[in-house]
Design a protein around this motif. Structure first.
Motif, PDB file in Angstrom:
ATOM      1  N   SER A 105     -26.993 -17.752 -20.605  1.00  0.00           N
ATOM      2  CA  SER A 105     -26.442 -18.814 -21.447  1.00  0.00           C
ATOM      3  C   SER A 105     -27.497 -19.391 -22.389  1.00  0.00           C
ATOM      4  O   SER A 105     -28.555 -19.863 -21.959  1.00  0.00           O
ATOM      5  CB  SER A 105     -25.900 -19.932 -20.557  1.00  0.00           C
ATOM      6  N   GLY A 106     -27.213 -19.325 -23.686  1.00  0.00           N
ATOM      7  CA  GLY A 106     -28.090 -19.911 -24.694  1.00  0.00           C
ATOM      8  C   GLY A 106     -29.434 -19.228 -24.867  1.00  0.00           C
ATOM      9  O   GLY A 106     -30.310 -19.756 -25.559  1.00  0.00           O
ATOM     10  N   SER A 107     -29.605 -18.045 -24.283  1.00  0.00           N
ATOM     11  CA  SER A 107     -30.909 -17.380 -24.333  1.00  0.00           C
ATOM     12  C   SER A 107     -31.108 -16.629 -25.641  1.00  0.00           C
ATOM     13  O   SER A 107     -30.154 -16.341 -26.377  1.00  0.00           O
ATOM     14  CB  SER A 107     -31.057 -16.411 -23.160  1.00  0.00           C
ATOM     15  N   THR A 108     -32.366 -16.310 -25.918  1.00  0.00           N
ATOM     16  CA  THR A 108     -32.744 -15.527 -27.092  1.00  0.00           C
ATOM     17  C   THR A 108     -33.533 -14.311 -26.634  1.00  0.00           C
ATOM     18  O   THR A 108     -34.463 -14.446 -25.830  1.00  0.00           O
ATOM     19  CB  THR A 108     -33.596 -16.369 -28.060  1.00  0.00           C
ATOM     20  N   GLN A 109     -33.147 -13.145 -27.130  1.00  0.00           N
ATOM     21  CA  GLN A 109     -33.846 -11.915 -26.762  1.00  0.00           C
ATOM     22  C   GLN A 109     -34.198 -11.115 -28.011  1.00  0.00           C
ATOM     23  O   GLN A 109     -33.473 -11.150 -29.008  1.00  0.00           O
ATOM     24  CB  GLN A 109     -33.000 -11.056 -25.812  1.00  0.00           C
ATOM     25  N   THR A 110     -35.288 -10.374 -27.911  1.00  0.00           N
ATOM     26  CA  THR A 110     -35.770  -9.554 -29.019  1.00  0.00           C
ATOM     27  C   THR A 110     -35.624  -8.074 -28.678  1.00  0.00           C
ATOM     28  O   THR A 110     -35.928  -7.660 -27.548  1.00  0.00           O
ATOM     29  CB  THR A 110     -37.236  -9.880 -29.331  1.00  0.00           C
ATOM     30  N   TYR A 111     -35.183  -7.296 -29.665  1.00  0.00           N
ATOM     31  CA  TYR A 111     -34.958  -5.859 -29.487  1.00  0.00           C
ATOM     32  C   TYR A 111     -35.766  -5.106 -30.543  1.00  0.00           C
ATOM     33  O   TYR A 111     -35.582  -5.328 -31.745  1.00  0.00           O
ATOM     34  CB  TYR A 111     -33.464  -5.541 -29.603  1.00  0.00           C
ATOM     35  N   GLN A 112     -36.653  -4.243 -30.096  1.00  0.00           N
ATOM     36  CA  GLN A 112     -37.498  -3.478 -31.005  1.00  0.00           C
ATOM     37  C   GLN A 112     -36.692  -2.344 -31.643  1.00  0.00           C
ATOM     38  O   GLN A 112     -36.022  -1.589 -30.948  1.00  0.00           O
ATOM     39  CB  GLN A 112     -38.697  -2.895 -30.254  1.00  0.00           C
ATOM     40  N   CYS A 113     -36.789  -2.237 -32.963  1.00  0.00           N
ATOM     41  CA  CYS A 113     -36.049  -1.193 -33.685  1.00  0.00           C
ATOM     42  C   CYS A 113     -36.963  -0.142 -34.306  1.00  0.00           C
ATOM     43  O   CYS A 113     -36.478   0.809 -34.942  1.00  0.00           O
ATOM     44  CB  CYS A 113     -35.164  -1.823 -34.756  1.00  0.00           C
ATOM     45  N   ASN A 114     -38.271  -0.315 -34.150  1.00  0.00           N
ATOM     46  CA  ASN A 114     -39.237   0.745 -34.506  1.00  0.00           C
ATOM     47  C   ASN A 114     -39.082   1.258 -35.930  1.00  0.00           C
ATOM     48  O   ASN A 114     -39.051   2.459 -36.181  1.00  0.00           O
ATOM     49  CB  ASN A 114     -39.138   1.895 -33.505  1.00  0.00           C
ATOM     50  N   GLU A 115     -38.945   0.319 -36.855  1.00  0.00           N
ATOM     51  CA  GLU A 115     -38.906   0.637 -38.283  1.00  0.00           C
ATOM     52  C   GLU A 115     -37.711   1.504 -38.678  1.00  0.00           C
ATOM     53  O   GLU A 115     -37.811   2.360 -39.559  1.00  0.00           O
ATOM     54  CB  GLU A 115     -40.231   1.255 -38.747  1.00  0.00           C
ATOM     55  N   MET A 116     -36.590   1.274 -38.027  1.00  0.00           N
ATOM     56  CA  MET A 116     -35.350   1.899 -38.502  1.00  0.00           C
ATOM     57  C   MET A 116     -35.032   1.362 -39.891  1.00  0.00           C
ATOM     58  O   MET A 116     -35.378   0.223 -40.227  1.00  0.00           O
ATOM     59  CB  MET A 116     -34.196   1.590 -37.543  1.00  0.00           C
ATOM     60  N   VAL A 117     -34.365   2.180 -40.701  1.00  0.00           N
ATOM     61  CA  VAL A 117     -34.084   1.803 -42.085  1.00  0.00           C
ATOM     62  C   VAL A 117     -32.592   1.599 -42.276  1.00  0.00           C
ATOM     63  O   VAL A 117     -31.773   2.424 -41.849  1.00  0.00           O
ATOM     64  CB  VAL A 117     -34.593   2.887 -43.064  1.00  0.00           C
ATOM     65  N   GLY A 118     -32.224   0.508 -42.931  1.00  0.00           N
ATOM     66  CA  GLY A 118     -30.815   0.295 -43.232  1.00  0.00           C
ATOM     67  C   GLY A 118     -30.562  -1.009 -43.961  1.00  0.00           C
ATOM     68  O   GLY A 118     -31.363  -1.944 -43.909  1.00  0.00           O
ATOM     69  N   ARG A 119     -29.427  -1.035 -44.622  1.00  0.00           N
ATOM     70  CA  ARG A 119     -28.967  -2.247 -45.303  1.00  0.00           C
ATOM     71  C   ARG A 119     -28.110  -3.108 -44.383  1.00  0.00           C
ATOM     72  O   ARG A 119     -28.083  -4.331 -44.523  1.00  0.00           O
ATOM     73  CB  ARG A 119     -28.167  -1.846 -46.545  1.00  0.00           C
ATOM     74  N   TYR A 120     -27.423  -2.455 -43.446  1.00  0.00           N
ATOM     75  CA  TYR A 120     -26.462  -3.160 -42.601  1.00  0.00           C
ATOM     76  C   TYR A 120     -26.934  -3.198 -41.146  1.00  0.00           C
ATOM     77  O   TYR A 120     -27.407  -2.200 -40.602  1.00  0.00           O
ATOM     78  CB  TYR A 120     -25.088  -2.487 -42.671  1.00  0.00           C
ATOM     79  N   VAL A 121     -26.778  -4.364 -40.547  1.00  0.00           N
ATOM     80  CA  VAL A 121     -27.059  -4.544 -39.120  1.00  0.00           C
ATOM     81  C   VAL A 121     -25.766  -4.997 -38.454  1.00  0.00           C
ATOM     82  O   VAL A 121     -25.193  -6.023 -38.827  1.00  0.00           O
ATOM     83  CB  VAL A 121     -28.159  -5.599 -38.897  1.00  0.00           C
ATOM     84  N   ASN A 122     -25.299  -4.209 -37.509  1.00  0.00           N
ATOM     85  CA  ASN A 122     -24.043  -4.504 -36.815  1.00  0.00           C
ATOM     86  C   ASN A 122     -24.286  -4.815 -35.344  1.00  0.00           C
ATOM     87  O   ASN A 122     -25.208  -4.276 -34.733  1.00  0.00           O
ATOM     88  CB  ASN A 122     -23.066  -3.318 -36.885  1.00  0.00           C
TER      89      ASN A 122
END
Length: 202
Positions: A156-173
């Motif tokens: 509940s109410g937490s914040t987490q970080t996810y590494q994307c390793n320099e993926m390239v894109g205009r859209y984040v879903n």
């Protein structure tokens, strides 16, 4: 020749100095790798680019004309505010959709290093199992793009970080596939920089 040692003060200027590659000759590849490693470590040029983007989602709880519609608007989740209380007006909220999704348009392709998600403090289990996707395609509303990560569990109410390793894109879903549920992200932060500003490719 030995490579010069650059301090943080000089690194930003180095990225703009095209004459460096001319002076280094056979050391160009080394310079390229060093600059990219140092800029990643020091955070030069990496910021939350989502706040300058646009957002949409599969539906809006209550609809745009409803009294509570403004509370769950898609743009609320990229306003830079990590408040996890839906009723404070800083979270997005879909209807109870089959495979609900949320999308951030960064307006142009970016190199994404990591994404930070803030979960709602109401029914926080809803986001569990959601996929984070990055790419340039809008096929299937952007939900066919490559996967950065799966949200295995957030409290509940937490914040987490996810590494994307320099993926390239205009859209984040963010999508909860093959399940009927509400999707309620309270903040989606995308840390990276425009692809056109990549210091070098080697």
């Amino acid at each position: 020749d030995a490579l010069p040692i650059y301090t943080r003060k000089h690194l930003s200027n180095l990225l703009q100095d095209t004459s460096v590659t001319k002076r280094m000759n056979n050391s160009v590849a080394v310079v390229c790798v060093c600059v990219m490693l140092f800029t990643t470590a020091l955070g030069i040029g990496v910021e939350n680019v989502a706040v300058r983007g646009r957002a949409t989602m599969s539906s809006l709880l209550g609809g745009a004309s409803a009294n509570i519609g403004y509370l769950g608007h898609a743009m609320n989740a990229i306003d830079g505010n990590q408040n996890s209380d839906y009723y404070q007006g800083s979270c997005a909220h879909t209807h109870n959709d089959m495979s609900p999704w949320y999308r951030v348009d960064l307006l142009k392709p970016h190199i994404v290093q990591y994404i930070t998600i803030t979960n709602t403090n109401t029914a926080p289990e809803r986001i569990n199992g959601a996929e984070i996707l990055i790419g340039n395609s809008l096929d299937n509303n952007g939900n066919n793009n490559a996967r950065c990560a799966v949200i295995s569990g957030m409290t509940s109410g937490s914040t987490q970080t996810y590494q994307c390793n320099e993926m390239v894109g205009r859209y984040v879903n963010i999508i909860i596939r093959n399940r009927q549920d509400y999707l309620t992200p309270c903040e989606v932060q995308v840390f990276g920089y425009p692809e056109e500003e990549k210091p070098c490719s080697c």
